[in-house]
Design a protein around this motif. Structure first.
Motif, short mmCIF file in Angstrom:
data_model
loop_
_atom_site.label_atom_id
_atom_site.label_comp_id
_atom_site.label_asym_id
_atom_site.label_seq_id
_atom_site.Cartn_x
_atom_site.Cartn_y
_atom_site.Cartn_z
N ILE A 70 -18.16 43.62 42.15
CA ILE A 70 -16.96 42.87 42.53
C ILE A 70 -15.84 43.76 43.05
CG2 ILE A 70 -17.51 41.03 40.89
CD1 ILE A 70 -15.22 42.07 39.13
N LEU A 71 -15.99 45.10 42.98
CA LEU A 71 -14.94 45.99 43.48
C LEU A 71 -15.57 47.08 44.33
CD1 LEU A 71 -11.74 46.46 42.93
CD2 LEU A 71 -12.55 48.49 41.71
N PHE A 72 -15.02 47.26 45.55
CA PHE A 72 -15.52 48.31 46.43
C PHE A 72 -14.35 48.97 47.15
CE2 PHE A 72 -19.05 45.46 45.73
CZ PHE A 72 -20.04 46.36 45.35
N TYR A 91 -24.22 34.13 56.72
CA TYR A 91 -22.83 33.77 56.48
C TYR A 91 -21.93 34.50 57.48
CZ TYR A 91 -25.10 33.07 51.92
OH TYR A 91 -25.96 32.72 50.91
N ASP A 92 -20.90 33.78 57.94
CA ASP A 92 -19.88 34.49 58.70
C ASP A 92 -18.91 35.13 57.72
OD1 ASP A 92 -17.98 32.57 57.88
OD2 ASP A 92 -18.23 31.39 59.71
N THR A 93 -17.96 35.89 58.23
CA THR A 93 -17.05 36.66 57.37
C THR A 93 -16.27 35.78 56.41
OG1 THR A 93 -16.83 38.40 59.05
CG2 THR A 93 -15.12 38.27 57.36
N ASP A 94 -15.65 34.71 56.93
CA ASP A 94 -14.81 33.87 56.09
C ASP A 94 -15.62 33.16 55.01
OD1 ASP A 94 -12.59 34.58 57.54
OD2 ASP A 94 -12.63 32.82 58.84
N GLU A 95 -16.80 32.69 55.38
CA GLU A 95 -17.65 31.99 54.40
C GLU A 95 -18.10 32.95 53.31
OE1 GLU A 95 -21.65 29.16 54.25
OE2 GLU A 95 -21.26 30.44 55.99
N ALA A 96 -18.52 34.16 53.68
CA ALA A 96 -18.96 35.14 52.69
C ALA A 96 -17.82 35.53 51.76
CB ALA A 96 -19.50 36.38 53.40
N SER A 97 -16.63 35.71 52.32
CA SER A 97 -15.47 36.07 51.50
C SER A 97 -15.12 34.96 50.51
CB SER A 97 -14.28 36.37 52.41
OG SER A 97 -13.12 36.65 51.65
N GLU A 98 -15.13 33.72 50.99
CA GLU A 98 -14.81 32.58 50.13
C GLU A 98 -15.82 32.43 49.00
OE1 GLU A 98 -14.11 27.72 50.41
OE2 GLU A 98 -14.60 28.89 52.20
N LYS A 99 -17.10 32.55 49.33
CA LYS A 99 -18.14 32.44 48.31
C LYS A 99 -18.04 33.58 47.29
CE LYS A 99 -21.73 29.92 50.88
NZ LYS A 99 -21.94 28.86 49.84
N ALA A 100 -17.70 34.77 47.76
CA ALA A 100 -17.56 35.92 46.86
C ALA A 100 -16.44 35.70 45.86
CB ALA A 100 -17.31 37.18 47.67
N LEU A 101 -15.32 35.16 46.33
CA LEU A 101 -14.19 34.89 45.44
C LEU A 101 -14.56 33.81 44.42
CD1 LEU A 101 -11.26 35.16 44.57
CD2 LEU A 101 -10.64 33.54 46.39
N ASN A 105 -14.62 34.54 40.34
CA ASN A 105 -13.79 33.77 39.40
C ASN A 105 -14.63 32.98 38.41
OD1 ASN A 105 -11.34 34.63 40.47
ND2 ASN A 105 -11.21 32.95 41.94
N LYS A 106 -15.77 32.50 38.85
CA LYS A 106 -16.61 31.66 38.01
C LYS A 106 -17.34 32.45 36.93
CE LYS A 106 -20.50 28.38 38.38
NZ LYS A 106 -21.43 27.69 39.35
N TYR A 107 -17.84 33.64 37.29
CA TYR A 107 -18.72 34.35 36.37
C TYR A 107 -18.14 35.64 35.78
CZ TYR A 107 -22.49 31.27 37.91
OH TYR A 107 -23.27 30.17 38.17
N PHE A 108 -17.16 36.26 36.43
CA PHE A 108 -16.74 37.58 35.98
C PHE A 108 -15.22 37.71 35.80
CE2 PHE A 108 -20.59 37.96 38.61
CZ PHE A 108 -21.46 38.40 37.61
N PRO A 109 -14.58 36.71 35.18
CA PRO A 109 -13.12 36.78 35.02
C PRO A 109 -12.67 37.91 34.11
CG PRO A 109 -14.01 34.97 33.74
CD PRO A 109 -15.13 35.46 34.60
N ASN A 110 -13.41 38.18 33.05
CA ASN A 110 -12.99 39.23 32.11
C ASN A 110 -13.19 40.62 32.69
OD1 ASN A 110 -12.22 37.70 29.60
ND2 ASN A 110 -14.28 36.90 29.89
N ASN A 128 -15.19 51.72 42.89
CA ASN A 128 -16.34 50.82 42.95
C ASN A 128 -16.72 50.40 41.55
OD1 ASN A 128 -16.72 51.34 45.83
ND2 ASN A 128 -17.59 53.31 45.22
N VAL A 129 -16.99 49.12 41.37
CA VAL A 129 -17.47 48.62 40.08
C VAL A 129 -18.58 47.61 40.37
CG1 VAL A 129 -16.91 47.39 37.94
CG2 VAL A 129 -15.21 48.94 38.97
N TYR A 130 -19.79 47.94 39.94
CA TYR A 130 -20.91 47.03 40.19
C TYR A 130 -21.98 47.20 39.12
CZ TYR A 130 -22.93 51.18 42.55
OH TYR A 130 -23.39 52.43 42.86
N PHE A 131 -22.79 46.15 38.96
CA PHE A 131 -23.90 46.17 38.02
C PHE A 131 -25.11 46.81 38.72
CE2 PHE A 131 -21.38 42.43 36.80
CZ PHE A 131 -21.16 42.70 35.46
#
Length: 264
Positions: A70-72, A91-101, A105-110, A128-131
């Motif tokens: 979620i962080l790069f 996905y286009d840029t806007d769609e990918a960005s919206e889905k990422a947000l 928010n849904k799965y990784f708020p903490n 960078n923070v990723y699994f």
């Protein structure tokens, strides 16, 4: 008792990481919930869009490494996609960005909250923070990660018993759940997972605190610009410089030779 050196660093040197370590079980629960509850489309999106891709780091055999985050480069993924105007096959840029947000928010708020807390107090030190998950049988070939401006931390989330380790120079290091393993990845290394279970850590890249912040920011900007030109799906994490060259193999072999000489 751990022995620390120029490439295996003492986590106590980096007290700002304690915020993430204190939340390790919450972070692990968010990861598990996502893996278990996300729809097939959400899972595919995470690994296809939110995961940094490398064209140069190779594995032995067919076992895979999977990652998403979620962080790069100090930006949450939805902002990073917009900044670099990344286009995806589905996905286009806007769609990918919206889905990422939405997914963040849904799965990784903490996890997001912990990142914000550290970066607010430490001048955006986390980059960078990723699994990262090593699937059973994974064996990654010797390589380097040319990031002289950063260190890489691994926060153990799901670590099976057995031979799952990082070989770096003359050391064989192990991950532990709830603890950080901190490495300077400019040294040649090759991790593996010879167990029958997945190993998952939270990968955390952060600026070296001792280096002037303006200097490391400038280097990062130049490096990421080149990496994104070469491969926009790298998310700036991987690049051509990750390939081990002859000097790296010599360095790796020399470290082992010195240990053998001491033993003899």
């Amino acid at each position: 008792m751990s022995t620390f050196n120029e490439y295996h660093l003492d986590p106590k040197q980096f007290p700002f990481l304690q915020t993430l370590q204190d939340e390790w079980q919450v972070i692990r629960n968010e990861f598990r919930y996502f893996i278990q509850q996300a729809s097939p489309e959400e899972l595919r999106f995470a690994y296809d869009v939110l995961g940094p891709k490398s064209k140069t780091i190779k594995t032995k055999g067919n076992s895979k490494y999977s990652a998403f985050g979620i962080l790069f480069q100090g930006l949450f993924i939805e902002k990073y996609i917009q900044l670099h105007q990344i286009q995806y096959p589905e996905y286009d840029t806007d769609e990918a960005s919206e889905k990422a947000l939405i997914l963040r928010n849904k799965y990784f708020p903490n996890l997001a909250k912990a990142i914000k807390k550290v970066n607010f107090s430490e001048d955006n030190i986390l980059r960078n923070v990723y699994f990262g998950t090593f699937h059973p049988g994974l064996d990654i070939k010797l390589h380097v990660n040319y990031n002289p401006h950063m260190n890489r931390g691994y926060l153990g989330l799901i670590v099976p018993e057995g031979d799952v380790a990082m070989k770096i120079c003359h050391d064989k290091l192990y991950w532990n759940e709830g603890k950080f393993l901190i490495l300077d990845h400019s040294y040649p290394h090759c991790p593996h997972n010879y167990t029958d279970y997945d190993r998952t850590v939270l990968v955390v890249d952060f600026f070296k605190p001792e280096k002037p912040r303006a200097e490391v920011r400038g280097f990062e900007q130049e490096q990421v610009t080149q990496r994104m030109q070469d491969n926009p799906y790298s998310l700036g994490v991987f690049g051509k410089s990750d390939q081990a060259n002859v000097e790296d193999f010599i360095k790796y072999g020399l470290a082992h030779q010195l240990e053998w000489d001491k033993a003899l």
